[in-house]
Scaffold this active site. Structure first.
Site, PDB file in Angstrom:
ATOM      1  N   ASP A  38       0.858  -1.190   0.000  1.00  0.00           N
ATOM      2  CA  ASP A  38       0.000   0.000   0.000  1.00  0.00           C
ATOM      3  C   ASP A  38       0.891   1.237   0.000  1.00  0.00           C
ATOM      4  O   ASP A  38       2.008   1.212   0.529  1.00  0.00           O
ATOM      5  CB  ASP A  38      -0.913   0.011   1.240  1.00  0.00           C
ATOM      6  CG  ASP A  38      -2.149   0.878   1.047  1.00  0.00           C
ATOM      7  OD1 ASP A  38      -3.253   0.315   0.902  1.00  0.00           O
ATOM      8  OD2 ASP A  38      -2.013   2.127   1.026  1.00  0.00           O
ATOM      9  N   ASN A  91      -5.312  -4.214  -6.935  1.00  0.00           N
ATOM     10  CA  ASN A  91      -6.565  -3.755  -6.316  1.00  0.00           C
ATOM     11  C   ASN A  91      -6.587  -2.265  -6.005  1.00  0.00           C
ATOM     12  O   ASN A  91      -7.657  -1.653  -5.959  1.00  0.00           O
ATOM     13  CB  ASN A  91      -6.805  -4.564  -5.029  1.00  0.00           C
ATOM     14  CG  ASN A  91      -7.853  -3.930  -4.152  1.00  0.00           C
ATOM     15  OD1 ASN A  91      -9.046  -3.934  -4.474  1.00  0.00           O
ATOM     16  ND2 ASN A  91      -7.427  -3.323  -3.057  1.00  0.00           N
ATOM     17  N   TYR A 163     -14.049   8.317 -13.575  1.00  0.00           N
ATOM     18  CA  TYR A 163     -13.732   7.095 -12.823  1.00  0.00           C
ATOM     19  C   TYR A 163     -14.139   5.858 -13.626  1.00  0.00           C
ATOM     20  O   TYR A 163     -13.359   4.921 -13.795  1.00  0.00           O
ATOM     21  CB  TYR A 163     -14.448   7.117 -11.468  1.00  0.00           C
ATOM     22  CG  TYR A 163     -14.300   5.835 -10.688  1.00  0.00           C
ATOM     23  CD1 TYR A 163     -13.107   5.534 -10.037  1.00  0.00           C
ATOM     24  CD2 TYR A 163     -15.346   4.911 -10.614  1.00  0.00           C
ATOM     25  CE1 TYR A 163     -12.972   4.354  -9.320  1.00  0.00           C
ATOM     26  CE2 TYR A 163     -15.213   3.734  -9.905  1.00  0.00           C
ATOM     27  CZ  TYR A 163     -14.025   3.460  -9.257  1.00  0.00           C
ATOM     28  OH  TYR A 163     -13.880   2.286  -8.555  1.00  0.00           O
ATOM     29  N   LYS A 167     -11.969   2.579 -15.176  1.00  0.00           N
ATOM     30  CA  LYS A 167     -12.283   1.171 -14.891  1.00  0.00           C
ATOM     31  C   LYS A 167     -12.633   0.425 -16.180  1.00  0.00           C
ATOM     32  O   LYS A 167     -12.359  -0.769 -16.314  1.00  0.00           O
ATOM     33  CB  LYS A 167     -13.411   1.088 -13.858  1.00  0.00           C
ATOM     34  CG  LYS A 167     -13.011   1.617 -12.483  1.00  0.00           C
ATOM     35  CD  LYS A 167     -11.808   0.867 -11.905  1.00  0.00           C
ATOM     36  CE  LYS A 167     -11.528   1.235 -10.469  1.00  0.00           C
ATOM     37  NZ  LYS A 167     -10.409   0.475  -9.883  1.00  0.00           N
ATOM     38  N   THR A 198     -16.352   1.578   2.085  1.00  0.00           N
ATOM     39  CA  THR A 198     -14.936   1.519   2.474  1.00  0.00           C
ATOM     40  C   THR A 198     -14.468   2.961   2.669  1.00  0.00           C
ATOM     41  O   THR A 198     -15.274   3.891   2.615  1.00  0.00           O
ATOM     42  CB  THR A 198     -14.096   0.860   1.363  1.00  0.00           C
ATOM     43  OG1 THR A 198     -14.184   1.682   0.193  1.00  0.00           O
ATOM     44  CG2 THR A 198     -14.586  -0.545   1.032  1.00  0.00           C
TER      45      THR A 198
HETATM   46  N1  LIG Z   1     -15.776   1.182  -2.587  1.00  0.00           N
HETATM   47  C1  LIG Z   1     -16.488   1.075  -3.704  1.00  0.00           C
HETATM   48  O1  LIG Z   1     -17.691   1.388  -3.749  1.00  0.00           O
HETATM   49  C2  LIG Z   1     -15.856   0.531  -4.955  1.00  0.00           C
HETATM   50  C3  LIG Z   1     -16.689   0.118  -6.013  1.00  0.00           C
HETATM   51  C4  LIG Z   1     -16.112  -0.414  -7.165  1.00  0.00           C
HETATM   52  C5  LIG Z   1     -14.738  -0.544  -7.246  1.00  0.00           C
HETATM   53  N2  LIG Z   1     -13.940  -0.129  -6.199  1.00  0.00           N
HETATM   54  C6  LIG Z   1     -12.502  -0.318  -6.335  1.00  0.00           C
HETATM   55  O2  LIG Z   1     -12.068  -1.195  -5.314  1.00  0.00           O
HETATM   56  C7  LIG Z   1     -10.658  -1.010  -5.115  1.00  0.00           C
HETATM   57  C8  LIG Z   1     -10.373  -0.948  -3.633  1.00  0.00           C
HETATM   58  O3  LIG Z   1     -10.988   0.217  -3.116  1.00  0.00           O
HETATM   59  P1  LIG Z   1     -11.629   0.258  -1.650  1.00  0.00           P
HETATM   60  O4  LIG Z   1     -13.090   0.451  -1.839  1.00  0.00           O
HETATM   61  O5  LIG Z   1     -11.145  -0.882  -0.842  1.00  0.00           O
HETATM   62  O6  LIG Z   1     -11.037   1.661  -1.151  1.00  0.00           O
HETATM   63  P2  LIG Z   1     -10.106   2.053   0.088  1.00  0.00           P
HETATM   64  O7  LIG Z   1      -9.894   3.515  -0.076  1.00  0.00           O
HETATM   65  O8  LIG Z   1     -10.703   1.552   1.369  1.00  0.00           O
HETATM   66  O9  LIG Z   1      -8.737   1.267  -0.180  1.00  0.00           O
HETATM   67  C9  LIG Z   1      -7.864   1.626  -1.216  1.00  0.00           C
HETATM   68  C10 LIG Z   1      -6.436   1.418  -0.733  1.00  0.00           C
HETATM   69  O10 LIG Z   1      -5.566   1.718  -1.850  1.00  0.00           O
HETATM   70  C11 LIG Z   1      -4.474   2.466  -1.345  1.00  0.00           C
HETATM   71  N3  LIG Z   1      -3.887   3.255  -2.435  1.00  0.00           N
HETATM   72  C12 LIG Z   1      -4.353   4.408  -2.968  1.00  0.00           C
HETATM   73  N4  LIG Z   1      -3.509   4.858  -3.914  1.00  0.00           N
HETATM   74  C13 LIG Z   1      -2.491   3.962  -3.980  1.00  0.00           C
HETATM   75  C14 LIG Z   1      -1.320   3.890  -4.753  1.00  0.00           C
HETATM   76  N5  LIG Z   1      -0.999   4.841  -5.631  1.00  0.00           N
HETATM   77  N6  LIG Z   1      -0.492   2.824  -4.579  1.00  0.00           N
HETATM   78  C15 LIG Z   1      -0.795   1.868  -3.659  1.00  0.00           C
HETATM   79  N7  LIG Z   1      -1.878   1.906  -2.872  1.00  0.00           N
HETATM   80  C16 LIG Z   1      -2.724   2.938  -3.046  1.00  0.00           C
HETATM   81  C17 LIG Z   1      -5.058   3.327  -0.241  1.00  0.00           C
HETATM   82  O11 LIG Z   1      -4.029   3.795   0.648  1.00  0.00           O
HETATM   83  C18 LIG Z   1      -6.037   2.361   0.409  1.00  0.00           C
HETATM   84  O12 LIG Z   1      -5.428   1.617   1.448  1.00  0.00           O
HETATM   85  C19 LIG Z   1     -10.293   0.244  -5.895  1.00  0.00           C
HETATM   86  O13 LIG Z   1      -9.675  -0.131  -7.115  1.00  0.00           O
HETATM   87  C20 LIG Z   1     -11.635   0.913  -6.154  1.00  0.00           C
HETATM   88  O14 LIG Z   1     -11.598   1.722  -7.307  1.00  0.00           O
HETATM   89  C21 LIG Z   1     -14.472   0.390  -5.060  1.00  0.00           C
END
Ligand SMILES: NC(=O)c1ccc[n+]([C@@H]2O[C@H](COP(=O)([O-])OP(=O)(O)OC[C@H]3O[C@@H](n4cnc5c(N)ncnc54)[C@H](O)[C@@H]3O)[C@@H](O)[C@H]2O)c1
Length: 266
Positions: A38, A91, A163, A167, A198
């Protein structure tokens, strides 16, 4: 009984929170050895500590997926710590910041600097992860699995335009790369979650309104409940496991039926 990913070595990015943390814990529970990567090294360490407390084996690394050198270093760490690499789970992802009190930003309201930052993480970050994975898998003689967290917003018009565009790029990369590397025995898939509570987009999964927010999110999905980060992590783990050994190029919705369509009439 052996776990679903028993003995596999997995690099998971965005491991400090949400889906990434859930994935580290789940992969460890199912027998994998994990590099928890991370950009926030402290949160990655906390994830590794939680995994160890549950009897798993995880090593934390600070890694910025938008920097190819940093991604290569995370892969090198996996090989140093565990001797090989079997899975890369791209991820980590970010979104365009919402407008306080208003919500999602329309395309014309997006700032070019922020757009570039989101593209760097969500598109280039996945590309660098795939490049590093393929180089290491080839050095090991082929095989290996890549999975990425795309989004249902990459499959359909849903939420922010920019966004969703990033994706959508991951969705297409998944298909095209799966074909390119199939003859090396490398599989490439993605999971496409819908709304999860999240830290993403400035949400607070531990906030006092958690129950109400989850209820609201659930109403958007035909199955009636919000997507849990563990739902997404489970789908990703399945795609990395030997149970999915003949599955590649798939973008698997984890969305309670949202992408399937909408009920019309009674
Ligand atoms: N939460 C939602 O509703 C949702 C829906 C669809 C897709 N997603 C996708 O799910 C994935 C995980 O997101 P989440 O919901 O767990 O969010 P989150 O913010 O809880 O976790 C994301 C993590 O990625 C880390 N991060 C950010 N930029 C980074 C970088 N440049 N290098 C390494 N780490 C980095 C952050 O520090 C964080 O710990 C993402 O790709 C997000 O786009 C989320």
């Amino acid at each position: 009984m052996d776990g679903l990913v028993q003995g596999k070595v997995a690099l998971i990015t965005g491991a400090g929170s949400g889906v990434g943390r859930a994935a580290v814990l789940l992969f460890c529970e199912h027998g994998a050895k994990v590099i928890a990567a991370d950009i926030d090294g402290t949160s990655a360490e906390e994830t590794a500590r939680l995994a160890a407390a549950a009897g798993g084996e995880a090593v934390a690394v600070t890694c910025n997926v938008a920097d190819p050198t940093s991604v290569d270093a995370a892969v090198a760490k996996a090989v140093e710590a565990f001797g090989r690499l079997d899975v890369v789970y791209n991820n980590a992802g970010i979104t365009i910041s919402p407008i306080p009190g208003k919500g999602l930003r329309s395309l014309v309201e997006c700032d070019p600097e922020e757009m570039k930052r989101v593209e760097d993480v969500n598109i280039n970050g996945v590309v660098y992860g795939c490049q590093a994975a393929i180089r290491q898998f080839e050095a090991q003689g082929g095989g290996g699995a890549i999975v990425s967290t795309a989004s249902v917003a990459g499959l359909m018009g849903y939420g922010g335009v920019l966004y969703g565009t990033t994706k959508g790029a991951v969705v297409q990369l998944t298909r095209a790369l799966a074909i390119e590397v199939a003859d090396k025995g490398i599989r490439v898939n993605a999971v496409c979650p819908a709304g999860m509570l999240t830290r993403y987009a400035g949400m607070d999964p531990d906030g006092e309104h958690r129950g109400r927010v989850l209820e609201g999110m659930g109403k958007a999905h035909p199955l009636g409940r919000a997507i849990d980060p563990r739902d997404t992590a489970s789908a990703a783990m399945f795609l990395c496991s030997d149970l999915a050994s003949n599955i590649t190029g798939v973008n698997l919705p984890v969305d309670g039926g949202l992408y399937a369509g909408r009920k019309v009439g009674g």
